[in-house]
Design a protein around this motif. Structure first.
Motif, PDB file in Angstrom:
ATOM      1  N   SER A 130       7.090   5.985   6.127  1.00 52.00           N
ATOM      2  CA  SER A 130       6.918   7.344   5.625  1.00 52.00           C
ATOM      3  C   SER A 130       4.877   7.672   5.369  1.00 52.00           C
ATOM      4  CB  SER A 130       6.868   7.292   3.494  1.00 52.00           C
ATOM      5  OG  SER A 130       6.162   5.991   3.226  1.00 52.00           O
ATOM      6  N   GLY A 131       4.568   6.457   5.917  1.00 48.65           N
ATOM      7  CA  GLY A 131       3.090   6.281   6.315  1.00 48.65           C
ATOM      8  C   GLY A 131       2.318   4.844   4.934  1.00 48.65           C
ATOM      9  N   GLY A 132       3.560   4.566   4.604  1.00 55.65           N
ATOM     10  CA  GLY A 132       3.097   3.188   3.426  1.00 55.65           C
ATOM     11  C   GLY A 132       2.618   1.920   4.713  1.00 55.65           C
ATOM     12  N   ARG A 133       1.813   0.903   3.788  1.00 53.46           N
ATOM     13  CA  ARG A 133       1.831  -0.204   4.854  1.00 53.46           C
ATOM     14  C   ARG A 133       2.573  -1.386   3.759  1.00 53.46           C
ATOM     15  NH1 ARG A 133      -0.878  -0.268   9.334  1.00 53.46           N
ATOM     16  NH2 ARG A 133      -1.807   2.067  10.101  1.00 53.46           N
TER      17      ARG A 133
ATOM     18  N   ALA B  29      -9.162  -1.841  -3.682  1.00 52.06           N
ATOM     19  CA  ALA B  29      -7.852  -1.138  -2.676  1.00 52.06           C
ATOM     20  C   ALA B  29      -7.300  -0.055  -3.470  1.00 52.06           C
ATOM     21  CB  ALA B  29      -7.601  -2.246  -1.747  1.00 52.06           C
ATOM     22  N   PRO B  30      -7.431   0.912  -3.984  1.00 58.75           N
ATOM     23  CA  PRO B  30      -6.919   2.156  -4.661  1.00 58.75           C
ATOM     24  C   PRO B  30      -5.563   2.331  -4.594  1.00 58.75           C
ATOM     25  CG  PRO B  30      -8.609   2.706  -3.130  1.00 58.75           C
ATOM     26  CD  PRO B  30      -8.764   1.752  -3.659  1.00 58.75           C
ATOM     27  N   SER B  31      -5.048   2.373  -3.041  1.00 63.52           N
ATOM     28  CA  SER B  31      -3.546   2.184  -2.684  1.00 63.52           C
ATOM     29  C   SER B  31      -2.857   1.339  -2.997  1.00 63.52           C
ATOM     30  CB  SER B  31      -3.838   3.038  -1.548  1.00 63.52           C
ATOM     31  OG  SER B  31      -3.647   1.744  -0.314  1.00 63.52           O
ATOM     32  N   LEU B  32      -3.430   0.248  -3.394  1.00 61.78           N
ATOM     33  CA  LEU B  32      -2.550  -0.920  -3.641  1.00 61.78           C
ATOM     34  C   LEU B  32      -1.808  -0.681  -5.026  1.00 61.78           C
ATOM     35  CD1 LEU B  32      -1.342  -4.040  -2.805  1.00 61.78           C
ATOM     36  CD2 LEU B  32      -3.475  -4.769  -3.915  1.00 61.78           C
ATOM     37  N   ASP B  33       0.073  -0.815  -4.669  1.00 57.63           N
ATOM     38  CA  ASP B  33       0.838  -1.223  -5.966  1.00 57.63           C
ATOM     39  C   ASP B  33       0.926  -2.468  -6.467  1.00 57.63           C
ATOM     40  OD1 ASP B  33       2.780  -0.740  -7.777  1.00 57.63           O
ATOM     41  OD2 ASP B  33       4.026  -0.067  -6.620  1.00 57.63           O
ATOM     42  N   PRO B  34       0.413  -3.048  -7.573  1.00 63.13           N
ATOM     43  CA  PRO B  34       0.298  -3.979  -8.141  1.00 63.13           C
ATOM     44  C   PRO B  34       2.045  -4.618  -8.350  1.00 63.13           C
ATOM     45  CG  PRO B  34      -0.726  -3.217  -9.661  1.00 63.13           C
ATOM     46  CD  PRO B  34      -0.614  -2.424  -8.301  1.00 63.13           C
TER      47      PRO B  34
ATOM     48  N   LEU C 174       0.724  -0.996  -0.507  1.00 65.76           N
ATOM     49  CA  LEU C 174      -0.157   0.145   0.362  1.00 65.76           C
ATOM     50  C   LEU C 174       0.938   1.321   0.200  1.00 65.76           C
ATOM     51  CD1 LEU C 174      -2.886  -1.251   2.508  1.00 65.76           C
ATOM     52  CD2 LEU C 174      -3.139  -1.718  -0.304  1.00 65.76           C
ATOM     53  N   ASP C 175       1.056   1.873  -0.950  1.00 65.28           N
ATOM     54  CA  ASP C 175       1.771   2.862  -1.476  1.00 65.28           C
ATOM     55  C   ASP C 175       1.731   4.132  -1.380  1.00 65.28           C
ATOM     56  OD1 ASP C 175       4.047   4.768  -2.426  1.00 65.28           O
ATOM     57  OD2 ASP C 175       4.929   2.867  -2.975  1.00 65.28           O
ATOM     58  N   ILE C 176       2.553   5.103  -0.482  1.00 68.03           N
ATOM     59  CA  ILE C 176       2.371   6.334  -0.376  1.00 68.03           C
ATOM     60  C   ILE C 176       1.720   7.327  -1.624  1.00 68.03           C
ATOM     61  CG2 ILE C 176       4.540   7.783   0.247  1.00 68.03           C
ATOM     62  CD1 ILE C 176       1.246   8.522   2.669  1.00 68.03           C
ATOM     63  N   SER C 177       2.484   6.716  -2.842  1.00 67.87           N
ATOM     64  CA  SER C 177       2.328   7.751  -3.601  1.00 67.87           C
ATOM     65  C   SER C 177       1.541   6.952  -4.917  1.00 67.87           C
ATOM     66  CB  SER C 177       3.809   7.065  -5.081  1.00 67.87           C
ATOM     67  OG  SER C 177       3.638   5.861  -5.454  1.00 67.87           O
TER      68      SER C 177
END
Length: 633
Positions: A128-131, A157-162, A93-96
């Motif tokens: 940075s706040g990512g998980r 989950a839109p913050s998930l970077d695959p 789960l990326d902060i970007s």
């Protein structure tokens, strides 16, 4: 950043083990102790050291062998082994990708989903706040299968970077204890002893199968998009320019997303266009108001589709205080904008057919007429149209769309453009024009053309109960429920599923598979496939006696969104609005008193329609004025 906290857990007898605990529970653990978990997460005993390369932080070069010593630089372990298989699903789960508050919501949402499937996982958080969520597997799975699952999870989950799972050679992820590029270390949120136990015991293939079943809509959507990309890759060059769906409707490229929708989902916005979060959220609210959403629907999606919209408020207290006020401003702004952008009124009034002195039918009379016409449809027309093959299938859904329109608009006069029914059927408007003409020929006088299209006025049809069928209509019992054309979810599942579902939905008694095939006028093998597919999506279920029932807890609107069908509806509606704008621009060139700017024709921030989250969304889109006239002859 708002932390998602869970109570402390005891290792023994905890059925929810795997949902993250508080950050403080592992705050006293040293980074080198957390690094001891790295071999249990990695796909092979190797890691890549990170460094800045031309202003971008990367993990280049030859992998290093994984040892007990904590690397002095940021380190990311390789996810895949030499064969490309995966031992741990790594969810980044990326902060970007999204606002920190959205990341917390996504982490909680994924945690609930994984736990409901019996999957245990470990979670950590970066400075940075990512998980990161790690789902260890007792049996390795092919990298392609892992990628498919992670892509499906990214849809909810839109913050998930695959991306870590997309390249079996370079895919890697920083694990607990690893140094962060800007200082600090990856901090475990699950208690260390619990994390070690989860990574040692790992999850069984049966638990992973439960996750696959829970993600069935997203997995289906991913496979269809992959197949579409493969077809486009091998298609002749001209076909690559305008991707279309199965009915000739233009499609958006896979992964395309309007800027405002991205803002609503992630909380990130274009600072060149919106100076503050307040301006960004008003942009989203204005657009939702223009698309026909209600305040209740917006509130419901703050924890659903649009956590980013909630993140644009500084706190829950501010959201509760301002949302209703700002929604009122959005409604007012939308009404004002519509007033300014309204097209010329000349030649736009509905055609008034000659009724021979008869008064306009009352609403009650229209509903009674629709009920009688439904009896004729099921008793006579369905069987007749069945013999016409593909054209007959289109006619069956068109007459359903006509009856649904009559009931919604409480009229027996069809004076709207073909695009209205094209949207309801998921067909090209040219196809609908041809089918309308055939319907008038084959409906025994039920559908009669009474006026030709002229300027902005479309062809006008009158719907009546044929004299030869009146006694039959009176003898048959009215059906329960409402009739529909093609609801958005069935754009993805196909016409056989739509007819089978309608049969179950409107039957007086729950039917068997044989009765579904008989009453819906489709082949038995086709019916069996459609029933099995809908059962896998939890739309229907079968009892011990073999009778099929609807699963009322499954929302067709939500399922359509998960399958991507709502995007097809919105894209078609957007296309129709763009075509209407171009038509108005053409008219404007012949009417110098009216002026339409380029932004009136198409603006991606306002013209991209978002379907409201309810099962009757298509009905709410039916206009009382036609767009461009469409001749059916």
């Amino acid at each position: 950043m708002v932390a998602v906290a869970a109570p402390e857990r005891h290792l023994e007898g905890d059925s929810t083990l795997g949902v993250s605990a508080t950050v403080s529970s592992s705050a006293q653990v040293k980074p080198h102790q957390l690094w001891a978990l790295a071999p249990l997460i990695a796909g092979q005993p190797a890691y890549r050291a990170g460094r800045w390369v031309r202003g971008k932080f990367q993990y280049p070069g030859t992998p290093h062998r994984l040892t007990a010593a904590l690397p002095t630089a940021p380190a990311a372990v390789l996810i895949h082994d030499a064969a490309g298989d995966v031992a741990t699903l790594c969810l980044d789960l990326d902060i970007s990708k999204a606002d920190p508050a959205v990341i917390d919501v996504d982490a909680a949402r994924l945690g609930v989903l994984l736990t409901s499937c019996g999957l245990q996982f470990v979670e950590d958080v970066s400075p940075s706040g990512g998980r990161h969520l790690y789902v260890p597997l007792a049996e390795r799975i092919p990298g392609a299968d892992a990628r498919e699952l992670v892509d499906a999870l990214a849809r909810i989950a839109p913050s998930l970077d695959p991306s870590p799972h997309q390249n079996p050679t370079t895919g890697c992820i920083r694990v607990p204890g690893s140094l962060h590029k800007r200082g600090g270390h990856q901090q475990l949120t699950t208690p260390l002893t619990a994390a070690y136990d989860v990574l040692r015991r790992r999850n069984t293939p049966d638990d992973l199968d439960k996750l696959r079943r829970a993600l069935a809509p997203e997995l289906r959507r991913g496979r269809e998009e992959a197949a579409r990309r493969a077809r486009l890759a091998t298609a002749p060059q001209p076909a690559l320019r305008v991707p279309t769906g199965p009915n000739g409707i233009a499609r958006r490229p896979s992964g395309w997303q309007s800027p405002l929708r991205r803002t609503a989902e992630t909380g990130l916005y274009d600072t060149a266009k919106y100076r503050t979060p307040s301006e960004a959220r008003m942009g989203v609210l204005n657009h939702l108001a223009a698309c026909g959403w209600t305040l209740a629907q917006v509130r419901g999606e703050l924890t659903g589709q649009f956590p980013g919209l909630a993140a644009l408020y500084q706190s829950t207290r501010q959201l509760d205080r301002l949302l209703e006020t700002e929604w009122g401003k959005a409604i007012e702004f939308t009404a004002t904008s519509r007033g300014k952008n309204t097209a010329p009124k000349s030649d736009t009034s509905p055609t008034q057919p000659t009724r021979g002195g008869k008064e306009k039918p009352s609403a009650a009379a229209i509903h009674q007429l629709v009920n009688d016409l439904e009896n004729i449809l099921y008793a006579v027309l369905d069987a007749r149209f069945q013999k016409l093959g593909r054209e007959g299938l289109g006619l069956r859904f068109l007459i359903r769309g006509v009856l649904a329109y009559m009931r919604t608009m409480e009229t027996n006069t069809l004076d709207v453009g073909c695009r209205t029914f094209a949207l309801a059927l998921g067909q090209h408007h040219g196809t609908v024009a041809r089918l309308l003409r055939r319907l008038a020929e084959l409906s025994d006088g039920m559908v009669t053309k009474i006026a030709d299209a002229h300027h902005r006025n479309a062809d006008v049809y009158l719907i009546e109960l044929p004299e030869q069928h009146r006694q039959l209509a009176r003898d048959l019992t009215w059906r329960k429920g409402k009739i529909h054309a093609v609801r958005p979810v069935f754009r993805a599942l196909g016409p056989a599923a739509a007819l089978a579902y309608e049969t179950i939905e409107r039957a007086r008694l729950s039917p068997t598979a044989a009765e579904v095939a008989r009453d819906s006028k489709i082949g038995r093998s086709t019916a069996d496939r459609a029933l099995a597919e809908m059962a896998a999506l939890a739309m229907i279920h079968r009892d011990d006696a073999g009778h099929w029932h609807l699963t009322h807890t499954t929302s067709l609107a939500q399922l359509a969104r998960r399958l991507g069908a709502d995007s097809d509806v919105a894209a078609q509606l957007t296309l129709h609005r763009r075509q209407r704008g171009q038509w108005h621009a053409w008219l404007d060139r012949h009417n110098p008193d009216q002026h339409i700017t380029e932004s009136d024709i198409y603006d991606p921030d306002t013209a991209e329609h978002w379907l409201p989250p309810d099962d009757d969304s298509i009905a709410s889109l039916m206009p009382s004025r036609r767009p461009r006239p469409c001749r059916s002859t």
